[in-house]
Scaffold this active site. Structure first.
Site, PDB file in Angstrom:
ATOM      1  N   GLU A  96      88.549 -21.512  -0.293  1.00  5.87           N
ATOM      2  CA  GLU A  96      89.767 -22.296  -0.447  1.00  5.87           C
ATOM      3  C   GLU A  96      89.878 -22.859  -1.857  1.00  5.87           C
ATOM      4  OE1 GLU A  96      89.614 -25.518   2.309  1.00  5.87           O
ATOM      5  OE2 GLU A  96      87.876 -26.381   1.338  1.00  5.87           O
ATOM      6  N   CYS A 139      91.255 -27.433  -7.773  1.00  3.91           N
ATOM      7  CA  CYS A 139      89.902 -27.612  -7.246  1.00  3.91           C
ATOM      8  C   CYS A 139      89.389 -26.232  -6.828  1.00  3.91           C
ATOM      9  CB  CYS A 139      89.948 -28.574  -6.060  1.00  3.91           C
ATOM     10  SG  CYS A 139      88.360 -28.793  -5.272  1.00  3.91           S
ATOM     11  N   CYS A 160      77.814 -23.043   1.706  1.00  3.26           N
ATOM     12  CA  CYS A 160      76.931 -23.810   0.831  1.00  3.26           C
ATOM     13  C   CYS A 160      75.610 -24.020   1.548  1.00  3.26           C
ATOM     14  CB  CYS A 160      77.562 -25.167   0.501  1.00  3.26           C
ATOM     15  SG  CYS A 160      76.526 -26.162  -0.592  1.00  3.26           S
ATOM     16  N   CYS A 214      74.522 -30.826   3.345  1.00  8.38           N
ATOM     17  CA  CYS A 214      74.813 -32.264   3.469  1.00  8.38           C
ATOM     18  C   CYS A 214      75.452 -32.492   4.845  1.00  8.38           C
ATOM     19  CB  CYS A 214      75.762 -32.720   2.373  1.00  8.38           C
ATOM     20  SG  CYS A 214      75.140 -32.346   0.732  1.00  8.38           S
ATOM     21  N   CYS A 222      79.450 -32.859   5.405  1.00  8.33           N
ATOM     22  CA  CYS A 222      80.371 -31.959   4.713  1.00  8.33           C
ATOM     23  C   CYS A 222      80.639 -30.687   5.515  1.00  8.33           C
ATOM     24  CB  CYS A 222      79.772 -31.603   3.354  1.00  8.33           C
ATOM     25  SG  CYS A 222      80.675 -30.304   2.504  1.00  8.33           S
ATOM     26  N   GLY A 247      80.907 -25.010  -1.946  1.00 10.28           N
ATOM     27  CA  GLY A 247      79.755 -24.509  -2.698  1.00 10.28           C
ATOM     28  C   GLY A 247      79.125 -25.521  -3.622  1.00 10.28           C
ATOM     29  N   LEU A 257      76.424 -38.743  -5.211  1.00 12.19           N
ATOM     30  CA  LEU A 257      75.278 -39.614  -4.928  1.00 12.19           C
ATOM     31  C   LEU A 257      75.261 -40.009  -3.445  1.00 12.19           C
ATOM     32  CD1 LEU A 257      72.933 -40.906  -6.535  1.00 12.19           C
ATOM     33  CD2 LEU A 257      74.327 -42.964  -6.705  1.00 12.19           C
ATOM     34  N   CYS A 297      87.078 -31.042   1.296  1.00 12.51           N
ATOM     35  CA  CYS A 297      86.141 -29.958   1.018  1.00 12.51           C
ATOM     36  C   CYS A 297      85.770 -29.126   2.248  1.00 12.51           C
ATOM     37  CB  CYS A 297      84.900 -30.644   0.443  1.00 12.51           C
ATOM     38  SG  CYS A 297      83.530 -29.638   0.054  1.00 12.51           S
TER      39      CYS A 297
HETATM   40  N1  SAH Z   1      78.612 -29.197  -3.956  1.00 12.18           N
HETATM   41  C1  SAH Z   1      79.166 -30.030  -4.932  1.00 12.18           C
HETATM   42  C2  SAH Z   1      80.645 -29.809  -5.148  1.00 12.18           C
HETATM   43  C3  SAH Z   1      81.450 -29.563  -3.932  1.00 12.18           C
HETATM   44  S1  SAH Z   1      81.448 -30.833  -2.699  1.00 12.18           S
HETATM   45  C4  SAH Z   1      78.871 -31.492  -4.637  1.00 12.18           C
HETATM   46  O1  SAH Z   1      78.400 -31.792  -3.543  1.00 12.18           O
HETATM   47  O2  SAH Z   1      79.093 -32.297  -5.517  1.00 12.18           O
HETATM   48  C5  SAH Z   1      82.289 -32.050  -3.620  1.00 12.18           C
HETATM   49  C6  SAH Z   1      82.773 -33.234  -2.908  1.00 12.18           C
HETATM   50  O3  SAH Z   1      83.433 -32.961  -1.674  1.00 12.18           O
HETATM   51  C7  SAH Z   1      81.752 -34.267  -2.491  1.00 12.18           C
HETATM   52  O4  SAH Z   1      81.177 -35.036  -3.479  1.00 12.18           O
HETATM   53  C8  SAH Z   1      82.680 -35.115  -1.755  1.00 12.18           C
HETATM   54  O5  SAH Z   1      83.409 -35.837  -2.710  1.00 12.18           O
HETATM   55  C9  SAH Z   1      83.628 -34.184  -1.061  1.00 12.18           C
HETATM   56  N2  SAH Z   1      83.416 -34.145   0.368  1.00 12.18           N
HETATM   57  C10 SAH Z   1      82.590 -33.363   1.086  1.00 12.18           C
HETATM   58  N3  SAH Z   1      82.699 -33.625   2.394  1.00 12.18           N
HETATM   59  C11 SAH Z   1      83.612 -34.615   2.505  1.00 12.18           C
HETATM   60  C12 SAH Z   1      84.154 -35.328   3.592  1.00 12.18           C
HETATM   61  N4  SAH Z   1      83.809 -35.043   4.836  1.00 12.18           N
HETATM   62  N5  SAH Z   1      85.056 -36.317   3.321  1.00 12.18           N
HETATM   63  C13 SAH Z   1      85.427 -36.584   2.044  1.00 12.18           C
HETATM   64  N6  SAH Z   1      84.972 -35.928   0.987  1.00 12.18           N
HETATM   65  C14 SAH Z   1      84.069 -34.953   1.204  1.00 12.18           C
HETATM   66 FE1  SF4 Z   2      76.791 -30.903  -0.011  1.00 17.47          FE
HETATM   67 FE2  SF4 Z   2      78.623 -30.235  -1.852  1.00 17.47          FE
HETATM   68 FE3  SF4 Z   2      77.407 -28.331  -0.406  1.00 17.47          FE
HETATM   69 FE4  SF4 Z   2      79.160 -29.945   0.745  1.00 17.47          FE
HETATM   70  S1  SF4 Z   2      79.596 -28.472  -0.835  1.00 17.47           S
HETATM   71  S2  SF4 Z   2      77.134 -29.310   1.570  1.00 17.47           S
HETATM   72  S3  SF4 Z   2      78.799 -31.872  -0.338  1.00 17.47           S
HETATM   73  S4  SF4 Z   2      76.430 -29.733  -1.838  1.00 17.47           S
END
Ligand code: SAH
Ligand code: SF4
Length: 357
Positions: A91, A104, A111, A115, A118, A161, A217, A335
């Site tokens: 996407e 974006c 990924c 996390c 996510c 990713g 973070l 995301c």
């Molecule tokens: N992997 C990288 C970049 C992609 S994810 C990273 O983790 O930085 C980038 C961002 O997606 C995260 O920092 C967060 O801002 C957002 N994100 C992921 N899951 C989310 C959720 N459930 N609600 C809001 N923002 C989310």
């Molecule tokens: Fe974590 Fe970013 Fe991967 Fe989502 S996309 S699992 S926030 S590293």
């Protein structure tokens, strides 16, 4: 299968044409056709001789992914679900700010960082995206914006990713969109977001380009970060801080910390105070992100009151802090969410088919 002409820097395009026994200056011509004139085929590059176009056509094409779904939000955000040549889905989101149009970009299919909050992390990584595929996401949005004579002014690598788990392709992509005779997106208008892969942050320090770095973070202590981000087991907050202090001292570049507020997990007053403590010595600002519920996880969004309270504590302690504006709330522009849904539907259809057969 032909290769995409997208994703090359000027020097790489010059090498590419030389390898086809063409003239070096054809490289710059191709760059301009692709990104300034924005043609969609080699045949439209009319100042290249027929012979040159034929040699190029044998091996290359201007490849654009198929738009499977396009969702337009009330606030102007557009979310594209794109199908790549091997049928994988990613996407890409267009976000409209007062200062410009930001894309974006996704850097991988799925990924591996896992996390727990996510949607992208719930789908294991299938593969890395190529620089060409990342450029094709930007171009897909640019073609949409051409309808209203607008341009992509900012790029954030914050879609599906972990960009630093695909470092070389991501950097190639960045150098490509930054090309002065190409899309010419300024380094300060390019941001990359990482979950904190320390060796790659070190590598970025030595790149000759002044892009912005954002670090996800999401926690004020190792105890909490260990629970929500697996990457913390590999590179904990002490190592992360060490490299980021070095990064700040060496580069003087902007550093942003992203912090998703999760109810009763990391949004309490004590968490804000710990965070302030940890931030000392980093030339940074904090972007507080209201959590977007992912149906597969149990986390809850912090209340307005907790969000404001957290914000005020940081502010009072002279931390530069903002609360992230939410884009495309009505179209699930967080995301990974759109892909997660479509992929799940697709898998379910496949299972049904197998059962039937
Ligand atoms: N992997 C990288 C970049 C992609 S994810 C990273 O983790 O930085 C980038 C961002 O997606 C995260 O920092 C967060 O801002 C957002 N994100 C992921 N899951 C989310 C959720 N459930 N609600 C809001 N923002 C989310
Ligand atoms: Fe974590 Fe970013 Fe991967 Fe989502 S996309 S699992 S926030 S590293």
């Amino acid at each position: 299968m032909k290769q995409s002409l997208y994703g090359y820097t000027l020097v790489q395009l010059q090498d590419l044409v030389c390898n086809l026994n063409l003239k070096k200056y054809n490289g710059e011509q191709i760059l301009r056709w692709l990104y300034q004139s924005q043609v969609k085929s080699i045949d439209e590059m009319t100042n290249l001789s027929l012979n040159v176009r034929e040699s190029l056509n044998e091996k290359y094409e201007v490849y654009l992914p198929k738009i499977v779904k396009k969702q337009v939000s009330d606030d102007g955000t557009i979310k594209f679900l794109l199908e790549l040549e091997d049928k994988n889905l990613v996407e890409t989101v267009l976000m409209r700010y007062s200062y410009g149009n930001a894309v974006c970009v996704s850097s991988q299919v799925g990924c591996n960082m896992g996390c727990s909050f996510c949607a992208s992390g719930l789908l294991k990584k299938v593969r890395d995206l190529t620089a060409a595929e990342m450029v094709s996401q930007v171009m897909t949005v640019q073609f949409e914006l051409n309808k209203s004579s607008e341009r992509v002014s900012h790029v954030v690598i914050m879609g599906i990713g972990e960009p630093f788990d695909n470092y070389n392709n991501v950097m190639n992509f960045i150098y490509c969109i930054n090309e002065a005779k190409g899309l010419a997106i300024g380094a300060r208008h390019i941001s990359v977001s990482t979950s904190g892969i320390v060796p790659k942050i070190k590598e970025l320090m030595n790149e000759k380009i002044q892009i912005n770095l954002a670090v996800s973070l999401h926690a004020p202590s190792n105890e909490i970060r260990d629970k929500i981000m697996k990457v913390n087991h590999a590179y904990n907050m002490d190592e992360l801080k060490k490299v980021l202090v070095e990064y700040c001292n060496k580069t003087n570049r902007r550093l942003t910390f992203e912090y998703i507020l999760l109810k009763d997990i990391n949004d309490r007053e004590e968490d804000a105070l710990k965070l302030i403590n940890w931030l000392e010595g980093t030339c940074s600002y904090v972007n507080l992100i209201p959590y977007n519920a992912v149906s597969e996880s149990d986390y809850q969004r912090s209340s307005e009151k907790s969000i404001n309270n957290f914000y005020n504590i940081l502010k009072k302690n002279k931390i530069n802090v903002t609360i992230r504006r939410e884009f495309g709330k009505d179209i699930e522009a967080a995301c990974g969410q759109l892909r997660a849904k479509s992929e799940a539907q697709r898998k379910w259809k496949y299972v049904q088919k197998v059962i039937k057969d």
